[in-house]
Motif scaffolding. Structure first.
Motif, PDB file in Angstrom:
ATOM      1  N   GLN A   1      -2.524 -48.987  13.696  1.00  0.00           N
ATOM      2  CA  GLN A   1      -1.813 -48.665  14.924  1.00  0.00           C
ATOM      3  C   GLN A   1      -2.059 -47.194  15.254  1.00  0.00           C
ATOM      4  O   GLN A   1      -2.444 -46.412  14.384  1.00  0.00           O
ATOM      5  CB  GLN A   1      -0.324 -48.970  14.760  1.00  0.00           C
ATOM      6  CG  GLN A   1      -0.004 -50.408  14.408  1.00  0.00           C
ATOM      7  CD  GLN A   1      -0.398 -51.412  15.489  1.00  0.00           C
ATOM      8  OE1 GLN A   1      -0.542 -51.074  16.656  1.00  0.00           O
ATOM      9  NE2 GLN A   1      -0.575 -52.659  15.096  1.00  0.00           N
TER      10      GLN A   1
ATOM     11  N   GLU B   1      -0.171 -44.526  15.836  1.00  0.00           N
ATOM     12  CA  GLU B   1       0.662 -43.458  15.274  1.00  0.00           C
ATOM     13  C   GLU B   1       1.106 -43.806  13.853  1.00  0.00           C
ATOM     14  O   GLU B   1       1.311 -44.976  13.526  1.00  0.00           O
ATOM     15  CB  GLU B   1       1.914 -43.247  16.138  1.00  0.00           C
ATOM     16  CG  GLU B   1       1.634 -42.939  17.594  1.00  0.00           C
ATOM     17  CD  GLU B   1       1.193 -41.507  17.837  1.00  0.00           C
ATOM     18  OE1 GLU B   1       1.352 -40.660  16.933  1.00  0.00           O
ATOM     19  OE2 GLU B   1       0.694 -41.244  18.938  1.00  0.00           O
TER      20      GLU B   1
ATOM     21  N   GLN C   1       4.247 -45.942  13.500  1.00  0.00           N
ATOM     22  CA  GLN C   1       4.045 -47.366  13.775  1.00  0.00           C
ATOM     23  C   GLN C   1       3.495 -48.079  12.538  1.00  0.00           C
ATOM     24  O   GLN C   1       3.951 -49.169  12.180  1.00  0.00           O
ATOM     25  CB  GLN C   1       3.093 -47.540  14.959  1.00  0.00           C
ATOM     26  CG  GLN C   1       3.662 -46.994  16.237  1.00  0.00           C
ATOM     27  CD  GLN C   1       2.610 -46.701  17.280  1.00  0.00           C
ATOM     28  OE1 GLN C   1       1.425 -46.556  16.985  1.00  0.00           O
ATOM     29  NE2 GLN C   1       3.049 -46.593  18.534  1.00  0.00           N
TER      30      GLN C   1
ATOM     31  N   TRP D   1       0.170 -51.580  19.368  1.00  0.00           N
ATOM     32  CA  TRP D   1       0.869 -50.657  20.249  1.00  0.00           C
ATOM     33  C   TRP D   1      -0.181 -49.971  21.098  1.00  0.00           C
ATOM     34  O   TRP D   1      -1.269 -49.635  20.621  1.00  0.00           O
ATOM     35  CB  TRP D   1       1.601 -49.590  19.448  1.00  0.00           C
ATOM     36  CG  TRP D   1       3.008 -49.902  19.099  1.00  0.00           C
ATOM     37  CD1 TRP D   1       4.104 -49.801  19.916  1.00  0.00           C
ATOM     38  CD2 TRP D   1       3.510 -50.324  17.829  1.00  0.00           C
ATOM     39  NE1 TRP D   1       5.238 -50.132  19.227  1.00  0.00           N
ATOM     40  CE2 TRP D   1       4.901 -50.460  17.941  1.00  0.00           C
ATOM     41  CE3 TRP D   1       2.918 -50.598  16.607  1.00  0.00           C
ATOM     42  CZ2 TRP D   1       5.706 -50.850  16.894  1.00  0.00           C
ATOM     43  CZ3 TRP D   1       3.707 -50.988  15.551  1.00  0.00           C
ATOM     44  CH2 TRP D   1       5.094 -51.118  15.697  1.00  0.00           C
ATOM     45  N   GLN D   2       0.166 -49.739  22.351  1.00  0.00           N
ATOM     46  CA  GLN D   2      -0.731 -49.040  23.254  1.00  0.00           C
ATOM     47  C   GLN D   2       0.107 -48.282  24.261  1.00  0.00           C
ATOM     48  O   GLN D   2       1.150 -48.763  24.697  1.00  0.00           O
ATOM     49  CB  GLN D   2      -1.638 -50.047  23.973  1.00  0.00           C
ATOM     50  CG  GLN D   2      -2.624 -49.422  24.915  1.00  0.00           C
ATOM     51  CD  GLN D   2      -3.480 -50.480  25.600  1.00  0.00           C
ATOM     52  OE1 GLN D   2      -3.420 -51.660  25.267  1.00  0.00           O
ATOM     53  NE2 GLN D   2      -4.260 -50.056  26.560  1.00  0.00           N
ATOM     54  N   LYS D   3      -0.345 -47.088  24.629  1.00  0.00           N
ATOM     55  CA  LYS D   3       0.371 -46.322  25.649  1.00  0.00           C
ATOM     56  C   LYS D   3       0.154 -46.978  27.009  1.00  0.00           C
ATOM     57  O   LYS D   3      -0.910 -47.500  27.293  1.00  0.00           O
ATOM     58  CB  LYS D   3      -0.098 -44.875  25.677  1.00  0.00           C
ATOM     59  CG  LYS D   3       0.455 -44.082  24.518  1.00  0.00           C
ATOM     60  CD  LYS D   3       0.458 -42.613  24.799  1.00  0.00           C
ATOM     61  CE  LYS D   3       1.227 -41.930  23.686  1.00  0.00           C
ATOM     62  NZ  LYS D   3       1.576 -40.579  24.031  1.00  0.00           N
TER      63      LYS D   3
ATOM     64  N   SER E   1       4.715 -44.450  27.744  1.00  0.00           N
ATOM     65  CA  SER E   1       5.381 -44.860  26.506  1.00  0.00           C
ATOM     66  C   SER E   1       4.527 -45.901  25.787  1.00  0.00           C
ATOM     67  O   SER E   1       3.645 -46.516  26.376  1.00  0.00           O
ATOM     68  CB  SER E   1       6.756 -45.449  26.819  1.00  0.00           C
ATOM     69  OG  SER E   1       6.612 -46.603  27.622  1.00  0.00           O
ATOM     70  N   TYR E   2       4.794 -46.084  24.498  1.00  0.00           N
ATOM     71  CA  TYR E   2       4.117 -47.132  23.747  1.00  0.00           C
ATOM     72  C   TYR E   2       4.792 -48.470  24.001  1.00  0.00           C
ATOM     73  O   TYR E   2       6.016 -48.565  24.047  1.00  0.00           O
ATOM     74  CB  TYR E   2       4.172 -46.840  22.240  1.00  0.00           C
ATOM     75  CG  TYR E   2       3.111 -45.877  21.792  1.00  0.00           C
ATOM     76  CD1 TYR E   2       1.783 -46.274  21.693  1.00  0.00           C
ATOM     77  CD2 TYR E   2       3.436 -44.576  21.454  1.00  0.00           C
ATOM     78  CE1 TYR E   2       0.808 -45.390  21.274  1.00  0.00           C
ATOM     79  CE2 TYR E   2       2.468 -43.679  21.029  1.00  0.00           C
ATOM     80  CZ  TYR E   2       1.150 -44.101  20.937  1.00  0.00           C
ATOM     81  OH  TYR E   2       0.185 -43.232  20.522  1.00  0.00           O
TER      82      TYR E   2
ATOM     83  N   GLY F   1       9.264 -44.678  22.611  1.00  0.00           N
ATOM     84  CA  GLY F   1       9.403 -45.972  21.951  1.00  0.00           C
ATOM     85  C   GLY F   1      10.841 -46.138  21.527  1.00  0.00           C
ATOM     86  O   GLY F   1      11.693 -45.292  21.781  1.00  0.00           O
TER      87      GLY F   1
END
Length: 159
Positions: free
Chosen positions: A35, A37, A40, A61-63, A70-71, A140
């Motif tokens: 992921q 970050e 995460q 997860w993706q911005k 946000s994610y 998040g």
């Protein structure tokens, strides 16, 4: 890889009722998807450290710039109908009981009290990766606009 499609999940998933598995074993996953970050990845590792905890490699997860950068969770590849995406076991839930036995019984205020007790423990909390997700100061968790109560009527209807 197929186009990323948005996948909606409650940011407070671990305070909700347990997710039921369909037929996929956590042991069936090969190498884990990285992921973006560290927090995460730590949350996924923590969830999977619980008995029967599972987080599919097909979730990423993706911005999302359209949603304030946000994610959000997306399908990272096609997902067949009825495929298990997450298993949130009882051991990962923060509930109203002082122990996890009897989860779901009692006053909701006690759930919040127990969550705040875990928050106050910081890194010493058994729930630290989840608490960090909720209150870690990054986009998040409980960030403005991500809680279902703040979603548009259209977004709420998708639930």
């Amino acid at each position: 890889m197929s186009t990323m499609r948005q996948f909606l999940l409650f940011p407070l998933l671990l305070l909700a009722t347990p997710v039921l598995a369909t037929a996929q074993s956590a042991a069936s996953s090969s190498s884990k998807r990285r992921q973006p970050e560290d927090w995460q990845n730590e949350l996924v590792q923590w969830l999977e450290s619980k008995p029967n905890g599972y987080f599919s490699n097909k979730i990423a997860w993706q911005k999302t710039p359209e949603l304030g950068d946000s994610y959000n969770m997306y399908a990272a590849e096609d997902i067949p109908k009825d495929e298990t995406l997450m298993i949130i076991p009882q051991a990962a839930l923060i509930g109203s009981a002082s122990t996890h036995e009897g989860y779901g019984q009692g006053d909701h205020c006690l759930t919040v009290r127990n969550m705040m007790r875990e928050y106050e423990k910081g890194k010493d909390s058994e729930y630290y990766p989840y608490i960090r997700y909720l209150f870690g100061g990054h986009e998040g968790g409980t960030s403005t606009g991500l809680l279902p109560a703040t979603w548009s009527d259209k977004g709420k209807a998708l639930l």
